[in-house]
Design a protein around this motif. Structure first.
Motif, short mmCIF file in Angstrom:
data_model
loop_
_atom_site.label_atom_id
_atom_site.label_comp_id
_atom_site.label_asym_id
_atom_site.label_seq_id
_atom_site.Cartn_x
_atom_site.Cartn_y
_atom_site.Cartn_z
N ARG B 208 1.03 -1.48 -0.18
CA ARG B 208 0.34 0.10 0.23
C ARG B 208 1.24 1.14 -0.16
O ARG B 208 0.04 2.30 -0.21
CB ARG B 208 -0.99 -0.70 1.17
N MET B 209 2.34 1.38 0.64
CA MET B 209 3.03 2.62 0.36
C MET B 209 3.97 2.17 -0.92
O MET B 209 4.32 3.25 -1.49
CB MET B 209 3.83 1.66 1.15
N SER B 210 4.07 1.48 -0.82
CA SER B 210 5.20 0.92 -2.43
C SER B 210 4.94 1.72 -3.66
O SER B 210 5.41 1.43 -4.47
CB SER B 210 5.73 -0.28 -2.08
N SER B 211 3.22 1.32 -3.86
CA SER B 211 2.80 1.12 -4.77
C SER B 211 2.32 3.11 -5.36
O SER B 211 1.16 3.03 -6.19
CB SER B 211 1.71 0.17 -5.44
N LEU B 212 2.37 3.74 -4.01
CA LEU B 212 2.09 5.54 -4.00
C LEU B 212 2.65 5.89 -5.05
O LEU B 212 4.13 5.54 -5.20
CB LEU B 212 2.22 6.30 -2.98
N PRO B 213 1.84 6.69 -5.67
CA PRO B 213 2.60 7.61 -6.95
C PRO B 213 3.81 8.13 -6.18
O PRO B 213 3.99 8.62 -4.87
CB PRO B 213 1.04 8.97 -6.92
N ARG B 214 5.03 7.96 -7.17
CA ARG B 214 5.63 9.17 -6.01
C ARG B 214 5.92 10.10 -6.46
O ARG B 214 5.39 10.64 -7.32
CB ARG B 214 7.60 8.73 -7.58
N GLY B 215 6.75 11.24 -5.38
CA GLY B 215 7.16 12.80 -5.97
C GLY B 215 7.91 12.88 -6.30
O GLY B 215 8.63 12.67 -7.28
#
Lengths: 294, 294
Positions: B208-215
């Protein structure tokens, strides 16, 4: 908000005193033009996703010539048009290219390539990493690539570092055609080295793959085909009109600049660090790559 | 579609012949109940995202007692309610908890904890990895955690493997309160070891964290606060009613089962592999963790 984990604390503290060694980022940013090598447009695989995003892969013909020739022929034959990314496994790989069985292989594609899992060490000028490796007798860099090598056996292999691209295969003796590829999106799965043909690395846009939703089926396959991520077009750089073609450069791994960068990665010295490690692993000192300055 | 990179080829080939050594996955799946240790609900940090997803972290009080005590006090004080994930840097970290300066620290939080970057080796029973490490004189496992250690200096430290959680800090002597945390979502940035307090690891929901959009800002910070990912609630496992509380177990790293698992990770023997590596790095042999069977 804490601005922790700065790659370079220089932005925080202003100009560093002159006697201070440069950080790895500074070494790369200030590298002379002479250490940068143009990447041949025939070695660029430019993958446009249906969403509009682009992923650019550098191919490694010196390490897997038959598989890379296949990939070039597949690109020229528009083979990946209509294929998808259909597997995203957390801390492991993103995989794409499910056209096998749907589309005939273009002319020139070798159906059963040799097992290009390592090559002769001879012909490579290797810069040793200088620190132990857990997957090969020695590790280092050659021709702009990270390699494991075995001086006694006279072999060298590309390594499964973050962003590296390999060829999907079934059980041996299958070696894969190159039509199905994967990219590493987690901690380096180096146990795959010398078991699969590594054919290149993502040099731009890896975040478009690594941030995709993870597949919920075993091994990260998407449950439904509707979740698959469409690939609209995959071309060689050389197939793109020169004016629109992206251009990249890789740092010469035999240069003194790269040696300084490597030392810096092993001995972080910006103000954030209180204890430099005094060592680094192969995949934690990636070869610097940049867009070619215009 | 090629079913490559199988973690276990057993699903493909049916029952393996009896003399065949078990794969690491089979060793874990068939491990006796006696090798699993319950994780104390006080060591679970349960983080509910605004989207409804949940991330569960196991805390490591043996390694960073003051920081972990702080994190427990922050959870009990509902300190993270209204905070966000505000930084996602590809192949590096996800960072959250931007409440500092907005909210007073709850009672009991030590504003300036000691630098808990390593601890005494004494008191730990270490199982050596058995292969070289590039970041510490030795590497191994102790109390269910991966550690770097230095027998001569008598120190041991938790390591920045995939999913491991550290405490954001400013430049030294700041050590961070524990209010801002990050999790590793890429190749292990082991150069951070002994420079930051590592306080635990994500044991469920890292995707759920690793697939977040990159800043898109420097260091992966989101450009706009509207991109921040809301955190709705962070509680200790012990604060959750027993009937709803998730329960986990970690494999005893001193058990013979773990030793067999470690050997298997270093010598992959399922049918996919044609050349077992004969070695493994610390972060590529993660300690097995499971939901406690009901």
């Amino acid at each position: 908000m804490r601005a922790l984990l700065l790659l370079s604390a220089a932005v925080l503290i202003g100009a560093a005193p002159p006697q201070k060694p440069k950080t790895p980022s500074e070494i790369v940013a200030q590298a002379p033009a002479s250490v940068w090598r143009d990447i041949d447009p025939d070695d660029l695989l430019v993958m446009d996703l249906g969403s509009g995003g682009r992923v650019v892969i550098q191919l490694a013909p010196e390490f897997a010539p038959v598989h890379v020739a296949n990939i070039r022929a597949l690109a020229k034959g528009s083979w990946w048009t209509g294929s998808t990314i259909y597997r995203v496994q957390d801390n492991y790989v993103v995989q794409w290219g499910n056209n096998e069985g749907k589309k005939p292989l273009p002319t020139g594609v070798v159906a059963k390539p040799p097992a290009e899992y390592h090559r002769a060490l001879k012909g490579l000028t290797v810069r040793p990493l200088g620190y132990p490796d857990d997957y090969a007798p020695q590790a280092g860099y050659a021709s702009g690539w990270p390699v494991g090598y075995d001086a006694k056996a006279g072999t060298a292999n590309l390594t499964h570092c973050y962003g590296y691209v390999g060829v999907g295969r079934d059980l041996s003796p299958d070696t894969g055609t190159g039509g199905e590829l994967y990219a590493v999106i987690g901690h380096a799965p180096r146990h795959l080295d010398r078991n699969i043909a590594v054919v290149g690395r993502v040099i731009e846009g890896i975040e478009r793959m690594s941030s995709l939703p993870r597949g919920t089926e075993a091994l990260g396959f998407y449950k439904s085909e509707r979740q698959n991520v469409p690939i609209s077009m995959v071309r060689l750089g050389s197939e793109i009109p020169a004016a629109e073609r992206p251009a990249f450069q890789v740092m010469d791994t035999n240069s003194a600049t790269f040696a300084a960068y490597l030392r810096g990665r092993a001995n972080r010295n910006d103000d954030f660090f209180i204890r430099p490690a005094g060592g680094v692993d192969l995949c934690n000192a990636p070869v610097p790559i940049r867009r070619k300055p215009s």
